[in-house]
Scaffold this motif. Structure first.
Motif, short mmCIF file in Angstrom:
data_model
loop_
_atom_site.label_atom_id
_atom_site.label_comp_id
_atom_site.label_asym_id
_atom_site.label_seq_id
_atom_site.Cartn_x
_atom_site.Cartn_y
_atom_site.Cartn_z
N GLU A 84 27.64 -14.53 -49.21
CA GLU A 84 28.33 -14.78 -48.05
C GLU A 84 28.48 -16.38 -47.89
O GLU A 84 29.82 -16.59 -47.63
CB GLU A 84 27.60 -14.44 -46.39
N ARG A 85 27.84 -17.27 -48.38
CA ARG A 85 27.96 -18.44 -48.30
C ARG A 85 29.28 -18.87 -49.33
O ARG A 85 30.11 -19.60 -48.82
CB ARG A 85 26.78 -19.51 -48.65
N GLU A 86 29.17 -18.34 -50.45
CA GLU A 86 30.09 -18.61 -51.47
C GLU A 86 31.46 -18.12 -50.99
O GLU A 86 32.42 -18.64 -51.35
CB GLU A 86 29.41 -17.67 -52.74
N ILE A 87 31.50 -17.03 -50.37
CA ILE A 87 32.72 -16.22 -49.99
C ILE A 87 33.35 -17.00 -48.79
O ILE A 87 34.30 -17.38 -48.75
CB ILE A 87 32.50 -14.76 -49.59
N MET A 88 32.37 -17.57 -47.75
CA MET A 88 32.90 -18.44 -46.69
C MET A 88 33.54 -19.88 -47.38
O MET A 88 34.61 -20.30 -46.61
CB MET A 88 31.86 -18.63 -45.74
N ASP A 89 32.78 -20.20 -48.34
CA ASP A 89 33.24 -21.29 -49.02
C ASP A 89 34.75 -21.18 -49.53
O ASP A 89 35.60 -22.13 -49.31
CB ASP A 89 32.14 -21.88 -50.13
N LEU A 90 34.83 -20.31 -50.26
CA LEU A 90 36.16 -19.94 -50.88
C LEU A 90 37.57 -19.71 -49.72
O LEU A 90 38.57 -20.05 -49.85
CB LEU A 90 36.16 -18.74 -51.83
N LEU A 91 37.04 -18.98 -48.60
CA LEU A 91 37.94 -18.75 -47.57
C LEU A 91 38.25 -20.34 -46.96
O LEU A 91 39.30 -20.50 -46.80
CB LEU A 91 37.26 -17.95 -46.54
N ALA A 92 37.27 -21.09 -46.87
CA ALA A 92 37.51 -22.32 -46.17
C ALA A 92 38.39 -23.14 -47.08
O ALA A 92 39.21 -24.08 -46.44
CB ALA A 92 36.21 -22.96 -45.71
N GLN A 93 38.40 -22.84 -48.50
CA GLN A 93 39.25 -23.60 -49.23
C GLN A 93 40.71 -22.94 -49.40
O GLN A 93 41.55 -23.61 -49.94
CB GLN A 93 38.75 -23.57 -50.67
N GLY A 94 40.93 -22.01 -48.48
CA GLY A 94 42.25 -21.43 -48.15
C GLY A 94 42.70 -20.08 -48.97
O GLY A 94 43.73 -19.74 -49.01
N LEU A 95 41.56 -19.71 -49.75
CA LEU A 95 41.87 -18.40 -50.57
C LEU A 95 41.79 -17.18 -49.29
O LEU A 95 41.05 -17.25 -48.68
CB LEU A 95 40.56 -18.12 -51.46
#
Lengths: 216, 67
Positions: free
Chosen positions: A150-161
């Protein structure tokens, strides 16, 4: 009615065999049994059971870690953790891992069957003996932590993906990513993805994206 | 290993065979019919679990005496 299919992961051979007998007698279809995390993971992947019953201690391995791995790969999997311990910290870790059920070994076979049925049907189960501890803990509980995935995915979303791009990058299906996002939003009590990212940043679950726009 | 961790392990090790005893005893004491073969099998499993519990308790008592 099709019997509920079950994979049983318990390192104690006599208990594993005993549970297989008792649960089969209760009408469940035990499609596989394993004594270690690795064997258990293989069986769950091979059989896709309605529910997996996982001992919290698998020798030197952790049933909680195994649960995290199983749910990181497919959040729709249903796991009941099985333990002789009523330690509340272990309970919180177990529930944080994404397990939908938490059954005590001191419970009766009927109670265990009810727990497995409840979770297989999409519900959640916590052994009633643990509820007072859980409620007292909830009064002062910290926010439930996000899983590694979940952290990994939230991190990528925060990067704009986008969700699709995240799925492609992590080699997951879009549905799996959506489920992880939904679970993260629920844990963070967020109403939107952006709200969830904001809370994840504030709580330190993820780091702010690099200001020069570079991504790893 | 910390004292807390030792306690957790001991609790786990004791609960495991106790689960076998209580589970099969409940079936034996229940209302449903059981074949003689199953009855013998369940009693054998209870017996084996009881031996394991005795071994664990003896080991615990020995440890305490040695401490």
């Amino acid at each position: 009615m099709t019997p509920l299919s079950l994979v049983l992961i318990e390192d104690h051979q006599a208990l594993r065999e005993g549970l297989e007998l008792l649960l089969s007698r209760e009408g469940l279809e035990v499609v596989g049994t394993a004594g270690s995390a690795g064997e258990g993971r293989d069986l769950v992947e091979r059989h896709s059971p309605d529910v997996a019953l996982v001992d919290i201690r698998l020798g030197d391995e952790s049933g909680i870690d195994l649960t995290r791995e199983l749910l990181d790969a497919d959040p729709e999997r249903r796991v009941v953790l099985y333990t002789g311990s009523s330690d509340v910290e272990l309970l919180i870790s177990g529930l944080d891992s994404g397990a939908r059920g938490y059954a005590l070994k001191e419970g009766t076979p009927n109670e265990l069957t009810a727990a497995l049925n409840t979770v297989a049907e999409g519900g959640t189960y916590v052994d009633p003996r643990l509820r007072p501890q859980l409620l007292s803990r909830q009064a002062t509980q910290r926010m439930p932590s996000l899983s590694k995935r979940e952290r990994e995915i939230m991190d990528l979303l925060a990067q704009g993906l986008t969700g699709e791009q995240v799925a492609e990058k992590l080699v997951l299906s879009s549905e799996t990513v959506k489920t992880h996002i939904r679970n993260a939003m629920s844990k963070l009590e967020a109403s939107t993805r952006v709200h969830a990212i904001a809370i994840a940043l504030r709580e330190g679950y993820i780091q702010p994206p690099a200001s020069d726009g570079q991504t790893a | 290993m910390s004292a807390d961790e030792r306690r957790r392990r001991l609790r786990h090790d004791l609960h495991t065979p106790l689960t076998i005893v209580s589970g099969f005893a409940e079936v034996l004491a229940g209302d449903r019919a059981i074949s003689d073969e199953d009855r013998r099998e369940y009693a054998t499993r209870i017996h084996a679990a009881a031996i394991e519990i005795r071994r664990l308790v003896d080991a615990l008592l020995d440890d305490q005496q040695g401490a």
